[in-house]
Enzyme design. Structure first.
Site, PDB file in Angstrom:
ATOM      1  N   CYS A 197       1.084  -1.374  -0.006  1.00  0.00           N
ATOM      2  CA  CYS A 197      -0.200   0.440   0.060  1.00  0.00           C
ATOM      3  C   CYS A 197       1.152   1.393  -0.480  1.00  0.00           C
ATOM      4  O   CYS A 197       1.292   1.589   0.981  1.00  0.00           O
ATOM      5  CB  CYS A 197      -0.516  -0.143   1.640  1.00  0.00           C
ATOM      6  SG  CYS A 197      -1.819   1.045   1.598  1.00  0.00           S
TER       7      CYS A 197
ATOM      8  N   CYS B 210       0.011   4.007   2.553  1.00  0.00           N
ATOM      9  CA  CYS B 210       0.156   3.354   3.734  1.00  0.00           C
ATOM     10  C   CYS B 210       2.075   3.668   4.164  1.00  0.00           C
ATOM     11  O   CYS B 210       2.647   4.133   5.640  1.00  0.00           O
ATOM     12  CB  CYS B 210       0.444   1.359   4.232  1.00  0.00           C
ATOM     13  SG  CYS B 210      -1.257   1.415   3.741  1.00  0.00           S
TER      14      CYS B 210
END
Length: 161
Positions: free
Chosen positions: A59, A62
């Site tokens: 991600c 993230c």
């Protein structure tokens, strides 16, 4: 996600963990939670509020969130515990809290989720979330919050009389 959710103690399926990637733990300021028992000890039994970053190695947002989370962990050391849960390594825990998009932040006070946010979060937004839970715990009123935000102007006021 709504606030004031209780931890569902009947759920199981907390996965084991792998070494966190570039978005994960590996910091002296952040706990990398990998098991149900570690979650209970680090979150439910904590004497300070806990913010958890649900993330995954693939991600990109993230990974972008990681330095913000680290900087906030340093700033709030001793007042808030910071933890990360890799949703790939611990899908059961993510499922327990209805995590369907990441990054996702949940703020716990004991077993209660008292605040949450999905998506990339700025340091200011995260700090505001944490300060609200700290203020609530300390019983800080509105006047104190206004003075903290705008400064104490009493020194600038003209003397009466």
């Amino acid at each position: 996600m709504g606030a004031n959710r209780k931890l569902n103690r009947g759920k199981s399926g907390f996965g084991g963990g792998k070494k966190a990637g570039s978005g994960g733990g590996g910091s002296k300021f952040i706990v990398d939670i990998k098991s149900e028992s570690q979650f209970r000890k680090q979150v439910v039994e904590s004497d300070v509020p806990v913010v958890i970053d649900f993330w995954a190695p693939w991600c990109a947002p993230c990974r972008a969130m990681a330095p913000v989370f680290e900087a906030s962990a340093k700033e709030f050391t001793g007042r808030v515990r910071f933890a990360k849960i890799n949703t790939e390594a611990s899908p059961g825990l993510a499922q327990t809290f209805g995590i369907s998009s990441i990054p996702a932040l949940l703020v716990f006070d004991g077993s209660d989720v008292v605040d949450s946010r999905v998506g990339l979060t700025s340091k200011g937004q995260l700090g505001g979330m944490l300060q609200r839970v700290l203020d609530k715990r300390a019983g800080v009123g509105l006047l104190s919050k206004i003075k903290r935000r705008f400064g104490n102007d009493e020194a600038n006021e003209a003397p009466a009389g």
